[in-house]
Scaffold this motif. Structure first.
Motif, short mmCIF file in Angstrom:
data_model
loop_
_atom_site.label_atom_id
_atom_site.label_comp_id
_atom_site.label_asym_id
_atom_site.label_seq_id
_atom_site.Cartn_x
_atom_site.Cartn_y
_atom_site.Cartn_z
N GLY A 85 23.62 -33.38 -23.29
CA GLY A 85 24.03 -34.63 -22.31
C GLY A 85 24.41 -35.82 -23.31
O GLY A 85 24.26 -35.56 -24.55
N GLY A 86 24.73 -36.88 -22.69
CA GLY A 86 25.12 -38.01 -23.52
C GLY A 86 25.73 -39.21 -22.34
O GLY A 86 25.72 -39.10 -21.16
N GLY A 87 26.30 -40.34 -23.08
CA GLY A 87 26.54 -41.55 -22.44
C GLY A 87 26.38 -42.44 -23.27
O GLY A 87 26.58 -42.62 -24.44
N GLU A 97 18.85 -48.95 -24.62
CA GLU A 97 19.05 -48.43 -23.34
C GLU A 97 19.93 -47.54 -23.17
O GLU A 97 21.20 -47.78 -23.46
N GLU A 98 19.64 -46.23 -22.66
CA GLU A 98 20.49 -45.23 -22.54
C GLU A 98 21.14 -45.29 -21.04
O GLU A 98 20.46 -45.24 -20.28
N HIS A 99 22.46 -44.93 -20.79
CA HIS A 99 23.03 -44.77 -19.68
C HIS A 99 23.61 -43.19 -19.78
O HIS A 99 24.55 -43.19 -20.24
N LEU A 100 22.82 -42.24 -19.21
CA LEU A 100 23.40 -40.89 -19.11
C LEU A 100 24.36 -40.60 -17.98
O LEU A 100 24.09 -40.73 -16.98
N ASN A 105 22.10 -31.26 -15.36
CA ASN A 105 21.37 -31.49 -14.17
C ASN A 105 21.81 -32.75 -13.53
O ASN A 105 21.53 -33.88 -14.21
N LYS A 106 22.48 -32.58 -12.73
CA LYS A 106 23.38 -33.75 -11.74
C LYS A 106 22.28 -34.91 -11.44
O LYS A 106 22.77 -36.05 -11.46
N ASN A 107 21.19 -34.43 -11.13
CA ASN A 107 20.02 -35.49 -10.72
C ASN A 107 19.92 -36.41 -11.68
O ASN A 107 19.34 -37.62 -11.24
N GLU A 135 13.88 -35.55 -9.04
CA GLU A 135 13.14 -34.23 -9.81
C GLU A 135 11.59 -34.69 -9.74
O GLU A 135 10.78 -33.77 -10.47
N GLY A 136 10.92 -35.55 -9.32
CA GLY A 136 9.67 -36.02 -9.28
C GLY A 136 9.25 -36.31 -10.73
O GLY A 136 8.08 -36.05 -10.95
#
Length: 149
Positions: A85-87, A97-100, A105-107, A135-136
């Motif tokens: 993943g990334g962003g 602060e990460e912005h995924l 997993n699209k959730n 995802e809880g």
């Protein structure tokens, strides 16, 4: 009149020569390739803390505007044991602060995660909350990375 001109010139010179702000000077240099060496998860609901099993390898790559992570299983027979993943990210002193934007997993996509980071020599420690309602998941993670040469 001449005093006013000198005063205005001096003020203009001071602002023109102003360097980086104190917060820019205190910003950590987290750019590079980092290998995860340990981590813990604390579930906020139960309070239970669990160390990462480390049956996988993971690296995180950070440049001046973006991050990406690659994770794979150490089990050679596990053909589905890959995650990535990334962003984009923002760093203000020790607030990371990460912005995924991309994830299998699209959730998780579109989520923002706030972390605190510290850097001692070649060790980066990242701690903060991962919360993904769909995802809880509501947990605190602490991850330790070593900078790859």
């Amino acid at each position: 009149m001449r005093k006013n001109f000198l005063f205005i010139t001096a003020i203009t010179f001071l602002f023109a020569c102003k360097g980086k702000s104190d917060s820019d000077n205190q910003k950590l240099n987290i750019q590079g390739t980092w290998k995860l060496v340990s981590g813990t998860i604390t579930d906020k609901k139960s309070g239970k803390t669990t160390p990462y099993e480390m049956n996988f390898e993971m690296i995180k790559i950070i440049n001046d505007t973006h991050f990406a992570f690659l994770k794979h299983s150490l089990n050679k027979q596990d053909t589905l044991g890959f995650d990535a993943g990334g962003g984009s990210y923002e760093l203000t002193i020790d607030k990371y602060e990460e912005h995924l934007e991309y994830y299998s997993n699209k959730n998780w996509e579109g989520k923002k995660f706030d972390f605190k980071v510290s850097l001692i020599n070649d060790t980066l420690v990242q701690s903060g909350v991962e919360k993904v309602e769909k995802e809880g998941i509501d947990r605190v993670i602490i991850e330790k990375y070593i900078k790859k040469k």
